[in-house]
Structures are given as C-alpha cells and as structure tokens.
Motif scaffolding. Structure first.
Motif, short mmCIF file in Angstrom:
data_model
loop_
_atom_site.label_atom_id
_atom_site.label_comp_id
_atom_site.label_asym_id
_atom_site.label_seq_id
_atom_site.Cartn_x
_atom_site.Cartn_y
_atom_site.Cartn_z
N ASP A 105 -58.65 -32.92 -53.20
CA ASP A 105 -60.04 -32.44 -53.18
C ASP A 105 -60.18 -31.15 -53.99
O ASP A 105 -61.14 -30.97 -54.74
CB ASP A 105 -60.50 -32.19 -51.74
N MET A 106 -59.21 -30.25 -53.85
CA MET A 106 -59.26 -28.99 -54.56
C MET A 106 -59.18 -29.22 -56.08
O MET A 106 -59.92 -28.60 -56.84
CB MET A 106 -58.10 -28.08 -54.11
N ILE A 107 -58.29 -30.10 -56.51
CA ILE A 107 -58.15 -30.39 -57.94
C ILE A 107 -59.45 -30.97 -58.49
O ILE A 107 -59.93 -30.55 -59.54
CB ILE A 107 -56.97 -31.36 -58.18
N CYS A 108 -60.04 -31.92 -57.76
CA CYS A 108 -61.27 -32.55 -58.23
C CYS A 108 -62.44 -31.55 -58.27
O CYS A 108 -63.28 -31.61 -59.17
CB CYS A 108 -61.63 -33.74 -57.34
N ALA A 109 -62.48 -30.62 -57.32
CA ALA A 109 -63.58 -29.66 -57.27
C ALA A 109 -63.43 -28.55 -58.31
O ALA A 109 -64.42 -28.11 -58.89
CB ALA A 109 -63.66 -29.04 -55.87
N GLU A 110 -62.20 -28.10 -58.56
CA GLU A 110 -61.99 -26.93 -59.41
C GLU A 110 -61.77 -27.25 -60.88
O GLU A 110 -62.08 -26.45 -61.74
CB GLU A 110 -60.78 -26.12 -58.91
N GLU A 111 -61.22 -28.40 -61.18
CA GLU A 111 -60.82 -28.71 -62.55
C GLU A 111 -61.92 -29.47 -63.28
O GLU A 111 -62.24 -30.59 -62.93
CB GLU A 111 -59.51 -29.50 -62.55
N SER A 112 -62.48 -28.85 -64.33
CA SER A 112 -63.56 -29.49 -65.07
C SER A 112 -63.03 -30.33 -66.24
O SER A 112 -63.68 -31.29 -66.65
CB SER A 112 -64.54 -28.45 -65.60
N ASP A 113 -61.85 -30.01 -66.74
CA ASP A 113 -61.25 -30.78 -67.84
C ASP A 113 -60.67 -32.07 -67.27
O ASP A 113 -59.74 -32.05 -66.47
CB ASP A 113 -60.16 -29.94 -68.51
N SER A 114 -61.23 -33.20 -67.71
CA SER A 114 -60.82 -34.49 -67.11
C SER A 114 -59.35 -34.82 -67.39
O SER A 114 -58.68 -35.37 -66.52
CB SER A 114 -61.72 -35.61 -67.62
N ARG A 115 -58.83 -34.48 -68.56
CA ARG A 115 -57.42 -34.79 -68.88
C ARG A 115 -56.49 -33.97 -68.00
O ARG A 115 -55.49 -34.48 -67.48
CB ARG A 115 -57.14 -34.52 -70.35
N ARG A 116 -56.82 -32.71 -67.84
CA ARG A 116 -56.00 -31.85 -66.97
C ARG A 116 -56.09 -32.31 -65.52
O ARG A 116 -55.10 -32.33 -64.80
CB ARG A 116 -56.47 -30.40 -67.11
N ARG A 117 -57.28 -32.68 -65.07
CA ARG A 117 -57.47 -33.16 -63.70
C ARG A 117 -56.61 -34.40 -63.45
O ARG A 117 -55.92 -34.50 -62.44
CB ARG A 117 -58.95 -33.47 -63.44
N GLN A 118 -56.62 -35.33 -64.41
CA GLN A 118 -55.81 -36.55 -64.25
C GLN A 118 -54.31 -36.22 -64.21
O GLN A 118 -53.56 -36.81 -63.44
CB GLN A 118 -56.10 -37.54 -65.39
N SER A 119 -53.89 -35.27 -65.03
CA SER A 119 -52.47 -34.86 -65.02
C SER A 119 -52.08 -34.25 -63.69
O SER A 119 -51.00 -34.54 -63.16
CB SER A 119 -52.21 -33.86 -66.14
#
Length: 183
Positions: A105-119
């Motif tokens: 949940d934290m990663i999805c909420a805080e990370e706006s860069d989709s490639r970084r979020r997926q990593s």
C-alpha cells in the motif's frame, strides 16, 4: 609570475616550488593542481636546483602490491558469523512477509513513477521472498557442512572404504581362478 600561452593564466611558480620542495605530492599531482605540464615543472626544478624533502608515496607499478589484510579467521568462526548474518536476514524476510500488505500500500501510494513502482512491488513479491528464503537456506546448509569437523568426514570416508573392502555386499569381486590339472 609567468603566463601560459594557451589560457593566458598566471602560473604560481612560488606555490609550485613550495609544493615540490615539500615532497608530499607527486610532480604529476602538482602539475594537475596548478594546470601546468609535469615536464615544465621538472625543467624548472632542474634549472633552479630545487630539492625535494621526501618522495611522495605512490605505487610503483613494476613491483607487486602488498595489501594489508586481516588475519585469516578459522572456518568455525566464519561459519558462526555467516549463521548469525543469515539469521538476521531471516528476521528481515520475516518482517517483509508479515508487513507485506502495508508495504504494498505504501509503495502504491508514494511512488508516482510506474516503472519504479513495479520494480519495488516485484522486490517484495512472493516469488522474490521465496527465492531469498531458498538462498538463505542453501547458505546455511553450506556453512553447516563447512563447519563440520574434519574428523567426521574422514570417519565417513574410512567407514565407506571398510565396507567396500570388508567382504560385504559392496566388496570388489575377486578375479577368476585358474585351475590347472596336470595328470
């Protein structure tokens, strides 16, 4: 002060002479610092008879480098350190596993860069955690085997050799016997 032809920049020969005589820097380092060629410094030093206090410590690439190393630790000590480290890594893996939902949940909420979020999500995925557990387990097994006393391995080897030569089921068979009858 003289000036360089290319840049019309003044050359601080007094500073160069001071650093040259101090002997703490190599001539090439002094040349880089003052933006002068090392040959110009060497020519000036020779012409004005500059002497160096001490030679700078630098690596002579023709001689082998002696590295300072810590004394070798006993395999049992290394094994214990490795086991302790693996235990701490298991604790971290346990924390990531138990807090997986919150981390996701934290990663999805805080990370706006989709490639970084997926990593980041891939890094905490079940597959990665399972692979990490497998790697830690293999490491612990290897450390345990390496820490086993040499006597145990030698005893097992001797027992296997005794079983093979003791006439048991695994003993090598004797060659054929020749029977000669001269009657």
């Amino acid at each position: 002060m003289e000036t360089m032809a290319k840049e019309n920049k003044p050359i601080d020969w007094a500073g160069i002479e001071k650093d040259y005589r101090a002997g703490e820097m190599s001539v090439r380092d002094i040349a880089r610092w003052y933006s002068v060629s090392h040959t110009a410094i060497n020519k000036r030093a020779k012409a004005e008879k500059w002497t160096r206090a001490a030679q700078p410590k630098h690596l002579d690439r023709r001689e082998p480098v002696q590295r300072l190393t810590k004394p070798a630790e006993a395999p049992a000590d290394l094994s214990e350190k490795g086991k302790a480290l693996a235990g701490r890594m298991m604790d971290e893996l346990d924390a990531v596993t138990s807090l997986h939902g919150e981390l996701e949940d934290m990663i999805c909420a805080e990370e706006s860069d989709s490639r970084r979020r997926q990593s980041l999500l891939r890094a905490i995925s079940l597959g990665e955690r399972a692979k990490t557990l497998k790697d830690i387990s293999a490491t612990l097994k290897t450390l345990s085997e390496a820490a086993a006393p040499v006597g145990k391995k030698a005893a097992r080897k001797d027992a296997a050799a005794a079983a093979a030569s003791g006439g048991g089921k695994f003993a090598p068979r004797p060659g054929p016997k020749l029977v000669v009858d001269n009657k």
